[in-house]
Write a protein that holds these residues in place. Structure first.
Motif, mmCIF file in Angstrom:
data_model
loop_
_atom_site.group_PDB
_atom_site.id
_atom_site.type_symbol
_atom_site.label_atom_id
_atom_site.label_comp_id
_atom_site.label_asym_id
_atom_site.label_seq_id
_atom_site.Cartn_x
_atom_site.Cartn_y
_atom_site.Cartn_z
ATOM 1 N N SER A 1 11.077 -14.106 -2.973
ATOM 2 C CA SER A 1 11.046 -13.965 -1.520
ATOM 3 C C SER A 1 10.149 -12.803 -1.092
ATOM 4 O O SER A 1 10.058 -11.782 -1.785
ATOM 5 N N ILE A 2 9.526 -12.966 0.070
ATOM 6 C CA ILE A 2 8.751 -11.874 0.638
ATOM 7 C C ILE A 2 9.665 -10.717 1.031
ATOM 8 O O ILE A 2 9.201 -9.612 1.289
ATOM 9 N N MET A 3 10.979 -10.971 1.043
ATOM 10 C CA MET A 3 11.953 -9.906 1.265
ATOM 11 C C MET A 3 11.739 -8.768 0.285
ATOM 12 O O MET A 3 11.688 -7.593 0.662
ATOM 13 N N LEU A 4 11.595 -9.112 -0.999
ATOM 14 C CA LEU A 4 11.437 -8.096 -2.033
ATOM 15 C C LEU A 4 10.119 -7.362 -1.864
ATOM 16 O O LEU A 4 10.044 -6.139 -2.048
ATOM 17 N N ALA A 5 9.057 -8.088 -1.504
ATOM 18 C CA ALA A 5 7.750 -7.463 -1.310
ATOM 19 C C ALA A 5 7.804 -6.439 -0.185
ATOM 20 O O ALA A 5 7.314 -5.307 -0.321
ATOM 21 N N GLN B 1 15.630 -21.935 2.719
ATOM 22 C CA GLN B 1 14.309 -22.361 2.244
ATOM 23 C C GLN B 1 14.400 -23.073 0.896
ATOM 24 O O GLN B 1 13.677 -24.032 0.637
ATOM 25 N N LEU B 2 15.315 -22.609 0.038
ATOM 26 C CA LEU B 2 15.495 -23.202 -1.286
ATOM 27 C C LEU B 2 16.509 -24.350 -1.287
ATOM 28 O O LEU B 2 16.697 -25.012 -2.313
ATOM 29 N N HIS B 3 17.179 -24.551 -0.144
ATOM 30 C CA HIS B 3 18.172 -25.622 0.004
ATOM 31 C C HIS B 3 19.307 -25.485 -1.007
ATOM 32 O O HIS B 3 19.769 -26.471 -1.598
ATOM 33 N N VAL B 4 19.776 -24.246 -1.209
ATOM 34 C CA VAL B 4 20.862 -24.010 -2.161
ATOM 35 C C VAL B 4 22.178 -23.703 -1.464
ATOM 36 O O VAL B 4 23.216 -23.608 -2.135
ATOM 37 N N LEU B 5 22.158 -23.540 -0.139
ATOM 38 C CA LEU B 5 23.383 -23.256 0.599
ATOM 39 C C LEU B 5 23.979 -24.551 1.143
ATOM 40 O O LEU B 5 23.248 -25.480 1.511
ATOM 41 N N LYS B 6 25.296 -24.606 1.199
ATOM 42 C CA LYS B 6 25.983 -25.786 1.701
ATOM 43 C C LYS B 6 25.931 -25.816 3.230
ATOM 44 O O LYS B 6 25.720 -24.771 3.868
#
Length: 377
Positions: free
Chosen positions: A237-241, A340-345
């Motif tokens: 994620s650009i979060m880390l950047a 964005q990754l579609h990993v959350l319900k």
């Protein structure tokens, strides 16, 4: 995205300052921006379309800038913090252990399978919220220094851990990407250090200030976007950047002029747009189909408050523990990356945000209580 839509977004973003107008409430500006997005986005009237490519791209830029500013808020240069580092590290570690137990328990109870993600959320703290609370209340003394050290450590650790736990199946790839971004941020730090020690930055600053070039801001944004591009190519994620670059700048010492310029571009436009977009993306209607997720949000928020206030057994006053539980950047990042990754319900993003709101309410109570019981500067 049209100019009419952009006008609507900027007008809606005024809900943030309006809701936070009364300082005694200690409400963050982003709360009103999120509520405005929820009201006019997917949940509400449907006038905002977060899937619009232009809207999404500008929101991503805003997200990077928000995390960059959050990183610059971590007091890595404050010498007084170092004296309290030991106690701060101990409390952050104990909170992390308790969060692991509680996060796994909550995930098992609600059947989401996101125990590691919940553990990171529960253990996290937000320097961007906690430090302004400390300043506004004029809190001081050794307990506050220990709190500041604890929050700085928890904030940085949570940002690093989040990409690894949000999608465990690709944790190896995320770890490699995180190392690349961290290495680039370290290289940026040494580059900025060289500019500072050689006197080049000072000379450029003098010319830039005299001729209104804003060179330092331009360089900062160029570095931010470069690290963001590296993060995207490295599948993190650009979060880390943004956060890593913020830490690098904080370690050098952010020039006051750049801080003011960055405040204008961030808090005046990019950050409000991002939080309105995030609110527009949340679909609270899913709570109707998944009522139990309301309880999930409350459990996550209450769990975070509980684990932090339990540091009373390590000598931390309960109000300061409540303040330490405040979180916003990590839940926002989890929602953004997770969707964005579609990993959350379905409904889970709204539950994560509800948990964050619970911690903010607890921090507001803690701030009022600490103002009466904790020594002031």
């Amino acid at each position: 995205m049209t100019l009419q839509t952009l006008t609507l977004i900027t007008v809606l973003a005024l809900a943030g300052p309006w809701l936070a107008w009364r300082q005694s409430w200690h409400l963050p500006v982003i709360l009103g921006e999120l509520l405005a997005g929820i009201t006019f986005g997917t949940t509400g009237f449907g006038l905002l379309h977060p899937e619009d490519p232009t809207f999404s791209f500008i929101a991503d830029v805003g997200f990077a800038v928000v995390m960059f500013v959050a990183g610059t808020h971590v007091p890595v240069r404050d010498a007084s913090i170092r004296s309290a580092l030991g106690r701060g590290v101990l409390r952050a570690l104990v909170v992390g252990v308790l969060a692991m137990i509680l996060g796994q328990s909550i995930a098992a109870w609600f059947g989401t399978g996101h125990g590691l993600l919940y553990a990171v959320l529960i253990a996290s703290s937000s320097a961007a919220i906690v430090l302004p609370i400390i300043d506004s209340q004029g809190l001081g003394g050794k307990p506050v220094l220990e709190l500041t050290a604890q929050v700085a450590i928890a904030d940085a650790a949570a940002v690093v851990a989040l990409p690894l736990v949000i999608d465990p199946g690709n944790a190896g790839r995320a770890a490699i990407g995180a190392v690349l971004v961290a290495a680039a941020a370290v290289a940026v730090y040494f580059f900025l250090r060289w500019l500072e020690d050689s006197g080049i930055r000072h000379r450029l600053h003098k010319v830039s200030e005299d001729r209104q070039f804003a060179l330092e801001l331009r360089v900062s944004l160029a570095l931010l976007f470069a690290l963001g591009a590296l993060a995207t190519r490295s599948h993190v994620s650009i979060m880390l950047a943004g956060f890593a670059l913020g830490l690098a700048v904080a370690a050098i010492g952010e020039p006051r002029r750049v801080a003011k310029q960055l405040f204008a571009i961030s808090d005046g436009f990019l950050a409000p747009l991002f939080f309105v977009w995030l609110g527009a993306r949340l679909n609270l209607r899913e709570f109707g189909d998944h009522v139990s997720l309301i309880l999930l949000g409350v459990a996550l928020g209450a769990g975070a408050v509980l684990t932090h206030t339990l540091m009373r057994f390590l000598g931390q006053p309960i109000p300061l523990g409540a303040i330490a539980s405040a979180q916003i950047g990590v839940p926002v990042a989890a929602i953004t990356v997770g969707t964005q990754l579609h990993v959350l319900k379905p409904g889970e993003p709204a539950a994560l945000m509800l948990g964050a709101v619970v911690t903010i309410a607890a921090a507001a109570w803690g701030a009022r209580s600490a103002a009466e019981s904790v020594p002031h500067n």
